[in-house]
Write an enzyme that holds these catalytic residues in place. Structure first.
Site, PDB file in Angstrom:
ATOM      1  N   LYS A   1      40.880  32.620  39.781  1.00 13.26           N
ATOM      2  CA  LYS A   1      41.196  33.868  40.320  1.00 13.26           C
ATOM      3  C   LYS A   1      42.654  33.870  40.920  1.00 13.26           C
ATOM      4  CE  LYS A   1      40.356  37.681  42.982  1.00 13.26           C
ATOM      5  NZ  LYS A   1      40.653  38.771  41.911  1.00 13.26           N
TER       6      LYS A   1
ATOM      7  N   ASN B   1      46.051  31.247  38.504  1.00 10.23           N
ATOM      8  CA  ASN B   1      46.797  32.366  38.200  1.00 10.23           C
ATOM      9  C   ASN B   1      47.587  32.792  39.483  1.00 10.23           C
ATOM     10  OD1 ASN B   1      46.988  35.827  38.632  1.00 10.23           O
ATOM     11  ND2 ASN B   1      46.511  35.485  36.510  1.00 10.23           N
TER      12      ASN B   1
ATOM     13  N   CYS C   1      49.847  42.690  37.635  1.00 11.41           N
ATOM     14  CA  CYS C   1      48.556  43.168  38.377  1.00 11.41           C
ATOM     15  C   CYS C   1      49.102  44.759  38.861  1.00 11.41           C
ATOM     16  CB  CYS C   1      48.431  42.570  39.648  1.00 11.41           C
ATOM     17  SG  CYS C   1      46.781  43.199  40.506  1.00 11.41           S
TER      18      CYS C   1
ATOM     19  N   GLY D   1      37.698  37.899  29.280  1.00 10.35           N
ATOM     20  CA  GLY D   1      37.363  38.537  30.420  1.00 10.35           C
ATOM     21  C   GLY D   1      36.219  39.281  30.677  1.00 10.35           C
TER      22      GLY D   1
END
Lengths: 256, 304
Positions: B45, B99, B130, B265
């Site tokens: 995450k 990440n 993001c 994903g």
């Protein structure tokens, strides 16, 4: 509890009224044990519009016949597709997911299980296990109209059943929180599952009466495993996943 | 004999399959379904310097062949990760990759430096893409200057494999890829989610709390393939391809377009065992095509 990825076979899939189905599924292997209030993620194949699994609460597990019961309201393409499946069809399911309801501590306690609409689903197995463990059960079930009161005969196996309908077609008229039984009985704990406004209203009653109360939430989910963080609800300690920290929460931990 | 072993920079993987950040938690959430150590790499995450609560609910909307999300990097911050999460995942026998995201360059640098000290984290994936945070995130990934600056700064404090995750929400992704290569990235991963939105027509409201969010799933695969192809023509560092991969055939398409490894994903939500099924399927494909390693098909697309 270990989660299982299972191909289950439908033994029965029938309409309950116009807008709900009761799907029963089995496996060659013994079904995993579940805690009432836990849910499953059902994979929906062969539809052009449905992509994600659908979270469905566990209505009942009949350990004798090795059957999982899912009570499903038909709300969109995914659940409508499930209604077309027949006995013998195979459905891929992840189970059991989330945390179930907790049991009261005092074995002679009288407890109230309040359900609205399809939210009654997890209360069937909860009542069965509470009765088995010696608790006294009252069910208070509400619906818009009489045809929305589902599986009443099943519920009557485990406790007294009080009902309300908004149009007065069965039981007392109005919402569950208006029912006269709430003024007559004193409960050690209340469990509730249903539309959010109903649960909030039940929670307010519980707070006012000083009764411990657990609610089962339903938020839009993707993974069902606590990995994607999509289904969060606000709690006293920040965002928590309904799928993995819930779906059952004690109201004292929610910002209600 | 097919050998799926793959190298990305100094990162050695059992196979070219990784799980994408934000779709696989910290890996342990999926451990009931398979031996997660058999996955080439697990990208955990998104982690930021400070605790983030993320965006309000609703954070997800299903869309045709995909989904939108606006989670907004909910995480407890890098110090919590180091103290409480790292000890629980460090012994998983695969590449556990973090990440890293931030609101400003200093945040990225501070977070990367803390992760650099963790012996069992062999790589980071720098998230400059993001779409769900107001500051930073994608802002760094949409200009060559921004991307270059953040990667160059992190490179100074991070000495292990540095992967940079690129945003598809740009006019020329190849130019961004060249900038991060020049700034010292060891690899690029692409694509992050595409900006999108969904509307409830009856209620006349957006389906996400933030109105717009990031689109993922099979619906983005053609865009992702096109971008991997374009980037492969522009840089010489390895490319990790992702975007809507549901099965081994999808993965093979990314290798042919120029990716050296791939990430799974959104598919993890449909079938939690997708990563290992894809590994088996790739092996089968390579056998059928008389290849002994994935590298033989990387960029092997036949064009006129």
């Amino acid at each position: 509890m270990k989660k299982h990825l299972l191909d289950l076979t439908i033994t029965e899939n029938r309409f309950i009224g116009e807008n709900h189905i009761l799907m029963k599924l089995t496996s060659n292997e013994k079904l995993p044990g579940v805690v009432p209030g836990q849910f499953v993620e059902v994979r929906i194949d062969h539809t052009p519009t449905v992509f994600l699994r659908r979270p469905i609460s566990i209505n009942f597990v009949d350990y004798k016949t090795n059957e999982l019961w899912l009570l499903i309201q038909l709300v969109g393409d995914g659940t409508n597709h499930l209604s077309t499946l027949k006995a013998g069809d195979v459905v891929n399911i992840i189970m059991p997911l989330g945390n179930g309801f907790s049991k009261p501590t005092n074995a002679r306690d009288k407890v109230l299980l309040v359900g609205g609409g399809v939210g009654i689903a997890p209360l069937l197995m909860l009542g069965a296990e509470l009765k088995r463990d010696g608790f006294q059960i009252d069910y208070l079930l509400g619906a818009r109209t009489a045809s929305g009161l589902l599986l009443l005969d099943e519920f009557r196996k485990y406790g007294d059943v009080y009902v309300t309908t908004e149009d007065g077609s069965e039981g007392e008229t109005g919402y569950v929180t208006n029912h006269s039984v709430l003024r007559k009985q004193r409960y050690a704990r209340i469990y509730t599952c249903g539309p959010t406004p109903m649960m909030k209203s039940v929670a307010s009653f519980a707070i006012k009466e000083g009764v411990d109360c657990e609610v089962s939430l339903e938020n839009k989910m993707a993974c069902g495993l606590g990995a994607c963080l999509c289904c969060v609800t606000e709690t006293s300690v920040g965002h928590k996943c309904v799928c993995s920290d819930g779906p059952v929460f004690n109201i004292k931990n929610l910002k209600w | 004999m097919v050998d799926l072993k793959t190298k990305i920079g100094n990162l050695v993987m059992k196979n070219p399959i990784m799980t994408a950040s934000g779709t696989f938690g910290y890996g342990t959430e999926y451990a009931d379904f398979m031996d997660i150590s058999q996955i080439g790499g697990i990208i955990v995450k998104g982690t930021t310097l400070n605790h983030r609560e993320g965006n309000p609910y609703p954070r997800m909307a299903e869309t045709p062949s995909g989904m939108l999300n606006c989670v907004g990097l909910q995480n407890k911050g890098v110090d919590y990760f180091v103290e409480h999460i790292y000890p629980t995942i460090k012994d998983i026998d695969t590449n556990m990759i973090v990440n890293v995201s931030g609101a400003c360059i200093e945040d990225y640098v501070a977070t990367a430096a803390k992760i650099n000290a963790l012996k069992e984290i062999p790589a980071i994936e720098l998230n400059i893409s993001c779409p769900n945070v107001k500051q930073g995130g994608m802002a760094f990934g949409t200009t060559c200057e921004g991307a270059h600056a953040v990667v160059e700064a992190v490179r100074k404090v991070y000495d292990k494999t540095l992967i940079v995750k690129l945003s598809p929400n740009v006019t020329d992704i190849a130019a961004i890829a060249r900038s991060v290569e020049e700034a010292g990235a060891d690899a690029v991963s692409l694509i992050n989610t595409l900006m999108g939105m969904a509307i409830d027509a009856e209620k006349q409201v957006p389906l996400l709390s933030t109105i717009t969010g990031g689109l993922s799933g099979p619906c983005v695969k053609p865009v992702a393939l096109r971008m991997v192809w374009q980037v492969s023509k522009a840089v010489s560092i390895p490319i990790i391809g992702l975007g809507g991969i549901m099965n081994a055939t999808d993965a093979i398409e990314f290798f042919l377009a120029g990716a050296s490894a791939i990430q799974i994903g959104t598919a993890n939500f449909i079938d939690p065992t997708t990563a290992l099924k894809v590994a088996d399927g790739i092996k089968n494909y390579l056998e059928r095509h008389g290849c002994s390693s994935v590298s033989e098909i990387v960029g092997a697309l036949k064009v006129g």
